[in-house]
Structure formats: structure tokens, C-alpha cells
Design an enzyme around this catalytic site. Structure first.
Site, PDB file in Angstrom:
ATOM      1  N   ARG A   6     -15.365 108.330 109.483  1.00 23.73           N
ATOM      2  CA  ARG A   6     -15.407 109.609 108.754  1.00 23.73           C
ATOM      3  C   ARG A   6     -15.780 109.372 107.288  1.00 23.73           C
ATOM      4  NH1 ARG A   6      -9.367 111.516 106.908  1.00 23.73           N
ATOM      5  NH2 ARG A   6      -8.403 109.476 106.905  1.00 23.73           N
ATOM      6  N   GLU A  54     -13.119 128.170 114.148  1.00 25.28           N
ATOM      7  CA  GLU A  54     -14.097 127.202 114.654  1.00 25.28           C
ATOM      8  C   GLU A  54     -15.191 127.837 115.488  1.00 25.28           C
ATOM      9  OE1 GLU A  54     -10.827 126.899 114.735  1.00 25.28           O
ATOM     10  OE2 GLU A  54     -10.452 125.184 113.419  1.00 25.28           O
ATOM     11  N   PHE A  79     -10.922 120.477 117.903  1.00 24.54           N
ATOM     12  CA  PHE A  79     -11.288 121.882 117.719  1.00 24.54           C
ATOM     13  C   PHE A  79     -12.785 122.111 117.969  1.00 24.54           C
ATOM     14  CE2 PHE A  79      -7.751 121.092 114.578  1.00 24.54           C
ATOM     15  CZ  PHE A  79      -6.760 121.443 115.472  1.00 24.54           C
ATOM     16  N   HIS A 105     -11.697 112.576 113.591  1.00 31.25           N
ATOM     17  CA  HIS A 105     -10.351 112.472 114.141  1.00 31.25           C
ATOM     18  C   HIS A 105     -10.358 112.489 115.671  1.00 31.25           C
ATOM     19  CE1 HIS A 105      -9.724 113.434 109.965  1.00 31.25           C
ATOM     20  NE2 HIS A 105      -8.431 113.244 110.054  1.00 31.25           N
ATOM     21  N   ASP A 113      -0.367 112.463 114.113  1.00 26.91           N
ATOM     22  CA  ASP A 113      -0.507 113.874 114.496  1.00 26.91           C
ATOM     23  C   ASP A 113      -0.249 114.106 115.987  1.00 26.91           C
ATOM     24  OD1 ASP A 113      -1.037 114.514 111.920  1.00 26.91           O
ATOM     25  OD2 ASP A 113      -3.047 115.314 112.256  1.00 26.91           O
TER      26      ASP A 113
END
Lengths: 310, 114
Positions: A6, A54, A79, A105, A113
Site C-alpha cells: 500500500r 463504496e 469493501f 488491506h 482488525d
């Protein structure tokens, strides 16, 4: 040196994307995490935050592509492929629009998470969408190169990116072509095909095996679709035993793609290493990889297992 | 919401508001009332028109162009308007007419079925 893919994306946006005025960047209230904020800082007029919406994120990106923009669209993989799947399918892939979905992610290494944010099925979902190219870079260097290649490719692309810092597998200036696997280690006794952050783990396994006299070929399958059938079949003929490794469900991802090619053309003993049809859980990335058997040691055992079946 | 946030004054949405959906009426399935207030609360300028009145629609478009924010035309319509067996019938939401039904519909609409 370590780098999260990322972060490589953020670096790509603030260099390559900044110099290409047709590129626009869209996010859904996660720009600090996805690293698109780096682009917002340097090109605020080409950055659009769509809020926690989204489906609209994907729809607006499709609209921008119809007027010649090249949207780079980011949110967490969960998402992007979960909540926005239908829009991605019907508004982006079906009309073959030039949208680049850069989903961060992905996989277990999201870490604490937990399962709700750990996409372990995105490659399976994306691989089933016609017209979509699916990329899963192994490190920061290949990520930047493949993102540039994605920008130059006309049509929709899904790029799987990770949160955790991972070691570099490549030197700067390494050249990548979409759809062409990279041979990172030569060998003729078996082949490990890995994707994403499991490439590094596979190289470690191959090194250990070499010390035991087992020379294993290692391929970085950074392009999940179109899969490099030629490299797979060449390796099947020359090595005769396969292990696939991915930070993804064993259902529908790299292992499935490779198995499909082998089963129809040149069946050889094969073992898929991946997440065994279960959800993730909260934990540190290294703990999670170990808990799900995504380690060099498990890869070594799997290689010995397929060699025994040859 | 995003259109309102970004102040998209070059955007016009048209709601074909016939009050029916696949499973029944809007009121039965999921009541949209008050539809105008929903749009205006999202930052849109709302115009209510008779969706079968072409003059009224043209006036509404001209009115819409003067606005500094996105505009929605809530066009009140009758589903299946002008075809006797289709008008206000929920079951005609997504069904294709048979060849004989098509001929009748075209006749009723003043078209040439041949």
C-alpha cells in the site's frame, strides 16, 4: 528493506500518477490507510473522496472513465469486492471501462482488525469477472511497476495490495509484464508458484530445500488473470510437481487457477497452500500467517509431500 | 448525497414516479414518502412535474438549468400509460407482451402494428 505494497501504491500515485493528468484518484474515507492521501496532498483537484459509500465510489469511477479519465479507486479490499461487487461487475467490467481498483488491506495481514476486514476471497471473486485483469504484487518494487503497467493497460484492473510491511523480493528497475510470471529461482525437481506476499516465504523455503539438495523452481505469479499458462505448463513438464502458495482461500484463487490449467493439460502432483476455507481472526500478521500454515516450513513440507507422490 | 456535496449543477436526475414496484405499490413494499423531502435533504433542488406533459417537462428542464445545485425532476407518471390492460398494473413492471398483446398495445397507442 521492508515496504508495504500500500505504501508502494502511495509512492506510485505521488510520482507516476501525478505526471499523468488523465489519472484521477477516488477513495471512500480511508485515504490515510490506503495511502491515496499522498496523492490528495500533491494533486487535490484530481482527488475525490466519496465518503463511506463504496457502491457510489465504483459508480462515479465508471462515469469518470466514460469521459476519458483513468480512475484509480481505493478502499479496503473487503469493501471494494464485497460491498461494491455488483457495481464493479455491471458498471465497470461489463462495459470494460478503464477503471483501476486498487484494493488495500487484503488478506490476513490486515492484522488486529480481524475477520470482518480480512478479505480471503477477493481473488476468487475477481477472477470470475469477465474483462477484469487481476494483479497481486509480491513487494513494493513489483507493486509500483505493475501499477504503472495497469495504468497503461486499456480496461478494468484489480490490484491486490497489503497493509503489512514485507521484504523486497526485487531490485529497482526490474521489468514486469502483466500476464508473465517471474522466475525468481531456477530448479527442476518441483515448482513453487506463489503470489503476493507469499513469494518471499516461498523463496526462503526454496533456499532451505536447496541446502538439503532439493532444487525447486520459484515463480512469482503476480498476474492471477490472465494466468500465465505457458509458464505453468513449462514448469509442469520440466519439474513434474507443484506447490501453490497464497495469502487467500484455497478456493478460487491462485491454487485453483493453476489446478485448472494443469488438470486440463498436464496433470502433475500438486498441493495448494492457502487459507483453508475459514475466516481469519484478530492477531498480529506474523501470528496469523503461522496459525494458518502460511510459512516457509509448511511450504517445505508441502514440496516434500508432492515429491513423494510423483 | 455526493452530487449535493460536490454541488453538481450540471446534473439532472429524473424519477419516473409511477408508485409501483415489482412486489406491489411503493406504499406496501417500502414507502418512499416524502420523496421530495428526501432529495432536498441531500442537497438537491426538487421539481415536481406531470411526467406525461411534454410542455411541463420542457419548462422543468429550463428551470433546472438555472439552479446552482443538482436538480431532480420527480415526474409523476402512470405505469403502462395508454395501454388499457397495462395501466397501473404491477404485473407489467418487467414483463414482455405476447405478439397479440403487442398488436393491441400499438393500436391503442395510435401506432401501426404491421
Amino acid at each position: 528493506m521492508k515496504m508495504a505494497t500500500r505504501d508502494a501504491y502511495g509512492a506510485f500515485l505521488s510520482t507516476y500518477a501525478m505526471d499523468h493528468p488523465d489519472i484521477v484518484v477516488l477513495d471512500a474515507d480511508l485515504s490515510k490507510s490506503t495511502k491515496t492521501a499522498a496523492f490528495q496532498t500533491v494533486c487535490p483537484d484530481r482527488f475525490f473522496n466519496m465518503g463511506i459509500a463504496e457502491q457510489n465510489l465504483m459508480g462515479v469511477s465508471a462515469g469518470m472513465a466514460t469521459v476519458g479519465k483513468i480512475p484509480f479507486v481505493s478502499t479496503f479490499a473487503m469493501f471494494a469486492v464485497g460491498r461494491a461487487l455488483e457495481i464493479l461487475r455491471n458498471s465497470v467490467c461489463y462495459p470494460k471501462l478503464n477503471v483501476k481498483v486498487c484494493a488495500t488491506h487484503a488478506g490476513l495481514t490486515v492484522g488486529p482488525d480481524g475477520a470482518s476486514h480480512q478479505t480471503v476471497e477477493d481473488l476468487a471473486l475477481m477472477r470470475a469477472l469477465p474483462n477484469l485483469t487481476v494483479l497481486n504484487p509480491a513487494d513494493g518494487i513489483s507493486a509500483q511497476a505493475l501499477l504503472a503497467a495497469a495504468a497503461q493497460l486499456e480496461g478494468p484492473v484489480y490490484v491486490r495490495l497489503g497493509r503489512a510491511s514485507v521484504p523486497l523480493c526485487y531490485e529497482e528497475q526490474e521489468v514486469f509484464a502483466i500476464g508473465k510470471a517471474k522466475e525468481l529461482r531456477a530448479g527442476s525437481e518441483a515448482t513453487i508458484i506463489a503470489t503476493g506476499i507469499m513469494v518471499q516465504e516461498s523463496l526462503q523455503a526454496a533456499e532451505t530445500l536447496a541446502k538439503e539438495g532439493i532444487e525447486v523452481r520459484v515463480l512469482d505469479m503476480h498476474t492471477i488473470k490472465p494466468i500465465d499458462q505457458e509458464a505453468i505448463l513449462k514448469a509442469a513438464e520440466e519439474t513434474g510437481a507443484f506447490v501453490t502458495v497464497e495469502e487467500h482461500s484455497v478456493i478460487g484463487g491462485l491454487g485453483s487457477a493453476v489446478a485448472e490449467v494443469l488438470a486440463e493439460n498436464f496433470p502433475v502432483p500438486m498441493k495448494r497452500i492457502g487459507i483453508k476455507d475459514v475466516f481469519g481472526e484478530s492477531g498480529e500478521p506474523e501470528e496469523l500467517l503461522a496459525a494458518h500454515g502460511l510459512t516457509a516450513q509448511k511450504i517445505e513440507e508441502a514440496v516434500k509431500g508432492v515429491l513423494g507422490r510423483r | 448525497m455526493a452530487a449535493g456535496h460536490y454541488g453538481l449543477s450540471n446534473l439532472i436526475a429524473i424519477v419516473d414516479h409511477n408508485g409501483l414496484q415489482i412486489d406491489g405499490t411503493n406504499e406496501e413494499v417500502m414507502d418512499l414518502h416524502p420523496l421530495d423531502a428526501k432529495w432536498s435533504s441531500f442537497g438537491w433542488h426538487v421539481l415536481m412535474v406531470d411526467g406525461h406533459d411534454h410542455e411541463a417537462l420542457l419548462d422543468a428542464y429550463q428551470e433546472a438549468e438555472k439552479q446552482d445545485r443538482p436538480v431532480v425532476l420527480i415526474a409523476n407518471t402512470v405505469k403502462g400509460k395508454g395501454v388499457s390492460y397495462m395501466e397501473n398494473q404491477v404485473e407489467w413492471h418487467g414483463k414482455a407482451p405476447s405478439d397479440a398483446e403487442l398488436v393491441q398495445a400499438l393500436k391503442e397507442l395510435g401506432g401501426d402494428p404491421s
